[in-house]
Motif scaffolding. Structure first.
Motif, short mmCIF file in Angstrom:
data_model
loop_
_atom_site.label_atom_id
_atom_site.label_comp_id
_atom_site.label_asym_id
_atom_site.label_seq_id
_atom_site.Cartn_x
_atom_site.Cartn_y
_atom_site.Cartn_z
N ASN A 267 -4.92 1.40 4.61
CA ASN A 267 -4.96 0.08 5.23
C ASN A 267 -6.34 -0.56 5.19
OD1 ASN A 267 -2.31 -0.93 6.68
ND2 ASN A 267 -2.29 1.31 6.75
N LEU A 268 -7.40 0.25 5.24
CA LEU A 268 -8.75 -0.31 5.10
C LEU A 268 -8.95 -0.91 3.71
CD1 LEU A 268 -10.94 2.40 6.88
CD2 LEU A 268 -10.75 -0.01 7.53
N ARG B 100 0.25 -7.83 8.65
CA ARG B 100 1.65 -7.61 8.28
C ARG B 100 1.81 -6.26 7.58
NH1 ARG B 100 1.57 -13.25 7.18
NH2 ARG B 100 1.05 -12.87 4.99
N TYR B 101 0.86 -5.94 6.73
CA TYR B 101 0.95 -4.68 5.98
C TYR B 101 0.89 -3.48 6.92
CZ TYR B 101 0.01 -1.36 2.17
OH TYR B 101 0.10 -0.32 1.27
N VAL B 102 -0.05 -3.48 7.87
CA VAL B 102 -0.17 -2.33 8.77
C VAL B 102 1.02 -2.25 9.73
CG1 VAL B 102 -1.52 -3.41 10.63
CG2 VAL B 102 -1.83 -0.98 10.10
N ALA B 103 1.60 -3.40 10.09
CA ALA B 103 2.80 -3.37 10.94
C ALA B 103 3.96 -2.70 10.20
CB ALA B 103 3.19 -4.79 11.36
N THR B 104 4.11 -3.04 8.92
CA THR B 104 5.16 -2.42 8.12
C THR B 104 4.87 -0.94 7.92
OG1 THR B 104 5.50 -4.51 6.95
CG2 THR B 104 6.40 -2.54 5.92
N TRP B 105 3.61 -0.62 7.70
CA TRP B 105 3.21 0.79 7.53
C TRP B 105 3.55 1.60 8.77
CZ3 TRP B 105 0.90 3.28 3.35
CH2 TRP B 105 0.37 4.56 3.61
N ASN B 106 3.16 1.09 9.93
CA ASN B 106 3.30 1.87 11.16
C ASN B 106 4.71 1.86 11.74
OD1 ASN B 106 0.88 3.14 11.43
ND2 ASN B 106 0.03 1.75 12.96
#
Length: 307
Positions: free
Chosen positions: A257-258, A271-277
């Motif tokens: 994510n970084l 949005r990407y980290v929300a989908t990831w987590n």
């Protein structure tokens, strides 16, 4: 070597339990690499050493291929959670081995069509770019420990690492303009995002002047400077061990994510980290870590499963 690597990948991909293979053996230690030495350190840390000290760790043809093979295997090795890169001998690296590599780009048919020659050169350049792209693509954090000279392609290499340390005698040089070319394997793309001063990057890239360790720390190229090589390696391995003690789900997810956030606007990164987590928050590592914290235990006391 290639057959051994194919066999290793076959073991990883097969059904049932994966047979235990010592990390250093699996990844080519013991002389199986021509330009690298790989060994396990402190349990779940791998130490990758540029290993051509007689040539000041100059990057020959084998190096550009072996780094890709090595780090693709590290990426797939569930026993490894962090990596340290260093250089054998008196310096980190003198950059490209011009005596060997020059012919790579100068050979070709004299009457070859310019478009076809250009197409072939573009493919070759992209192959060399992958040598350092694999460091960024590797989900395990990569710490680089620089001592002495770090010249030319060495700056491309360290720019693709996650954490950069150096010794007091280290110096850095974007050397490419002195040999008649623009740096093309990562420095010009990554360095501005690391040091945060386009003016400084321009100066270094246009003049090929040396940057010494204190300036490298003050501009953010390195985050710590150690008295000597011995202290440098000890510090790098200590931080790598601390990273390796944490949840691999959390650490590797953080790196992914970084890197994504660096190259995308904030809303896209969120949005990407929300989908990831939405998946990773369901990991068993979360309640294990919370329980350890309530019991006043450190992450090194938690038996996290391999990832």
């Amino acid at each position: 070597m290639a057959a051994a690597l194919r066999g290793l990948r076959g073991l990883r991909g097969g059904p049932g339990r994966v047979p235990a293979v010592p990390q250093a053996q699996a990844l080519g230690a013991g002389g199986r690499w021509g330009s690298l030495r790989v060994r396990a350190e402190r349990g779940r840390v791998l130490h990758v050493e540029l290993n051509r000290p007689a040539r000041r760790n100059a990057m020959d043809t084998a190096f550009w291929r072996e780094m890709v093979e090595c780090f693709r295997d590290i990426s797939e090795d569930p026993s490894c959670r962090a990596v340290v890169i260093s250089g054998a001998g008196k310096v980190f690296t003198a950059g490209i081995d011009l005596a060997e590599m020059g012919a790579e780009f100068l050979t070709g048919e004299e009457d070859e069509d310019v478009a076809r020659r250009g197409w072939r050169l573009r493919q070759k350049i992209q192959q060399y770019q992958e040598t350092f792209n694999v460091l960024e693509k590797c989900p395990k954090p990569v710490i680089v420990a620089v001592h002495g000279a770090c010249i030319g392609a060495g700056v491309d290499l360290i720019s693709a690492c996650d954490i950069r340390y150096c010794s007091q005698d280290a110096w850095f040089q974007v050397k490419e303009v002195d040999i008649g070319l623009a740096a093309d394997v990562g420095t010009l793309q990554r360095l501005p995002k690391i040091v945060g001063s386009q003016s400084l990057v321009n100066e270094l890239a246009f003049t090929a002047r040396k940057m010494m360790a204190p300036e490298a720390q003050s501009c953010g190229l390195v985050s710590r400077v150690f008295p000597d090589k011995e202290a440098l390696l000890e510090g790098a391995l200590e931080v790598a061990a601390a990273i390796a003690a944490r949840s691999p789900v959390a650490v590797q997810g953080t790196k992914v994510n970084l890197v994504y956030a660096r190259d995308h606007p904030v809303p896209e990164g969120l949005r990407y980290v929300a989908t990831w987590n939405m998946c990773m928050l369901q990991s068993e590592d979360l309640p294990k870590s919370a329980q350890a914290a309530m019991e006043k235990k450190g992450p090194e006391d938690v038996p996290f499963a391999k990832l």
